[in-house]
Design a protein around this motif. Structure first.
Motif, PDB file in Angstrom:
ATOM      1  N   LEU A  74       0.827  -1.199   0.000  1.00 56.58           N
ATOM      2  CA  LEU A  74       0.000   0.000   0.000  1.00 56.58           C
ATOM      3  C   LEU A  74       0.867   1.256   0.000  1.00 56.58           C
ATOM      4  N   LYS A  75       1.886   1.278   0.847  1.00 55.36           N
ATOM      5  CA  LYS A  75       2.774   2.439   0.909  1.00 55.36           C
ATOM      6  C   LYS A  75       3.498   2.644  -0.417  1.00 55.36           C
ATOM      7  N   ALA A  76       3.943   1.547  -1.025  1.00 55.01           N
ATOM      8  CA  ALA A  76       4.653   1.649  -2.300  1.00 55.01           C
ATOM      9  C   ALA A  76       3.719   2.122  -3.412  1.00 55.01           C
ATOM     10  N   GLU A  77       2.492   1.610  -3.438  1.00 58.03           N
ATOM     11  CA  GLU A  77       1.539   2.008  -4.479  1.00 58.03           C
ATOM     12  C   GLU A  77       1.081   3.457  -4.280  1.00 58.03           C
ATOM     13  N   ALA A  78       0.940   3.875  -3.027  1.00 55.36           N
ATOM     14  CA  ALA A  78       0.542   5.256  -2.753  1.00 55.36           C
ATOM     15  C   ALA A  78       1.605   6.245  -3.205  1.00 55.36           C
ATOM     16  N   ALA A  79       2.849   5.784  -3.259  1.00 57.27           N
ATOM     17  CA  ALA A  79       3.960   6.650  -3.671  1.00 57.27           C
ATOM     18  C   ALA A  79       4.184   6.632  -5.176  1.00 57.27           C
ATOM     19  N   ASP A  80       3.484   5.767  -5.896  1.00 57.24           N
ATOM     20  CA  ASP A  80       3.673   5.652  -7.348  1.00 57.24           C
ATOM     21  C   ASP A  80       2.331   5.838  -8.046  1.00 57.24           C
ATOM     22  N   LEU A  81       2.050   7.066  -8.444  1.00 58.04           N
ATOM     23  CA  LEU A  81       0.794   7.388  -9.120  1.00 58.04           C
ATOM     24  C   LEU A  81       1.021   7.806 -10.569  1.00 58.04           C
ATOM     25  N   GLU A  82       2.240   7.621 -11.040  1.00 55.93           N
ATOM     26  CA  GLU A  82       2.587   8.052 -12.396  1.00 55.93           C
ATOM     27  C   GLU A  82       1.838   7.241 -13.445  1.00 55.93           C
ATOM     28  N   GLY A  83       1.256   7.926 -14.393  1.00 53.73           N
ATOM     29  CA  GLY A  83       0.618   7.249 -15.517  1.00 53.73           C
ATOM     30  C   GLY A  83      -0.801   6.783 -15.269  1.00 53.73           C
ATOM     31  N   ILE A  84      -1.388   7.159 -14.140  1.00 53.05           N
ATOM     32  CA  ILE A  84      -2.772   6.776 -13.866  1.00 53.05           C
ATOM     33  C   ILE A  84      -3.700   7.718 -14.636  1.00 53.05           C
ATOM     34  N   VAL A  85      -4.576   7.144 -15.448  1.00 52.80           N
ATOM     35  CA  VAL A  85      -5.440   7.946 -16.328  1.00 52.80           C
ATOM     36  C   VAL A  85      -6.874   7.426 -16.260  1.00 52.80           C
ATOM     37  N   PRO A  86      -7.840   8.273 -16.606  1.00 53.47           N
ATOM     38  CA  PRO A  86      -9.231   7.809 -16.598  1.00 53.47           C
ATOM     39  C   PRO A  86      -9.523   6.894 -17.777  1.00 53.47           C
ATOM     40  N   ILE A  87     -10.444   5.976 -17.600  1.00 51.68           N
ATOM     41  CA  ILE A  87     -10.989   5.226 -18.726  1.00 51.68           C
ATOM     42  C   ILE A  87     -11.766   6.224 -19.582  1.00 51.68           C
ATOM     43  N   PRO A  88     -11.657   6.159 -20.910  1.00 46.38           N
ATOM     44  CA  PRO A  88     -12.327   7.137 -21.772  1.00 46.38           C
ATOM     45  C   PRO A  88     -13.812   7.322 -21.433  1.00 46.38           C
ATOM     46  N   GLY A  89     -14.169   8.578 -21.192  1.00 46.60           N
ATOM     47  CA  GLY A  89     -15.565   8.925 -20.928  1.00 46.60           C
ATOM     48  C   GLY A  89     -16.039   8.697 -19.507  1.00 46.60           C
TER      49      GLY A  89
END
Length: 221
Positions: A74-89
């Motif tokens: 959880l700590k590692a994932e919380a520190a890596d948010l690069e490249g998170i994008v919405p699903i189209p629409g």
């Protein structure tokens, strides 16, 4: 697609359904898998749609505490948010829904879910069920049953939006109808459920009681 059917509420999985966090998640889990001597290529497909503690527990690794490892992840994932994008629409579709008629139902811990929603520009729902809220995670139906209860509706009157087999199974077990989101699928998934790759073609209408009907967007390509 559900022609004429009315739903009391929509229940959305998060990762792979309203946002794409695959790259970030797989970076963190790849590091973890190498550290534990796992075959990364075969292991990574198993991480999606389930709680980390259950993914780790299923491996039955000697001397590994799933709760402790899940907290570290959880700590590692919380520190890596690069490249998170919405699903189209997805963002526009969620904003079009009545606030009291939809929820996020995710296998992610609440802290991580909020960070990923913010990173993707997805609206935070008035109600969310996350990993901490249930004893049994997906594919058990508990999370969707709880979400429906908190919204004051019956699960059988809801439409579940899901992308992963564990979540689809959970939706089915809850008695809800299921819509499969295929935007992040590398290979076509064989499913009997309605499936879309984007929310752009979806619109909604509501009746006098607030129940929701899916309508195709007239200006959709």
């Amino acid at each position: 697609m559900f022609a004429g059917r009315k739903f009391a509420a929509f229940l959305f999985d998060m990762d792979g359904t309203v946002l794409n966090s695959i790259a970030a998640a797989e970076r963190v889990w790849t590091t973890w898998a190498y550290r534990h001597g796992l075959d990364v290529a075969s292991f990574l497909p198993t991480i999606h749609g389930r709680r980390a503690r259950e993914t780790i527990a299923a491996l039955k690794l000697p001397g590994v505490d799933p709760i402790v490892e899940a907290e570290a992840l959880l700590k590692a994932e919380a520190a890596d948010l690069e490249g998170i994008v919405p699903i189209p629409g997805a963002a526009a579709f969620l904003k079009s829904l009545p606030l009291e008629r939809w929820a996020i139902v995710t296998s992610a811990p609440r802290e991580l879910a909020l960070l990923r929603l913010q990173a993707a520009g997805i609206p935070v729902p008035a109600m969310m069920v996350s990993a901490e809220d249930v004893t049994r995670g997906k594919p058990a139906p508990d999370c969707f049953l709880l979400a429906a209860k908190r919204l004051g509706v019956e699960a059988r009157d809801c439409l579940v939006f899901e992308d992963a087999p564990a979540g689809i199974a959970a939706g089915e077990a809850s008695g809800a109808a299921v819509m499969v989101i295929s935007a992040t699928h590398v290979h076509a998934m064989q499913t009997s459920h309605a499936s879309i790759a984007s929310y752009d073609a979806l619109g909604i209408a509501t009746d006098d009681n607030g129940w929701i009907v899916i309508e195709p967007q007239r200006d959709a390509a």
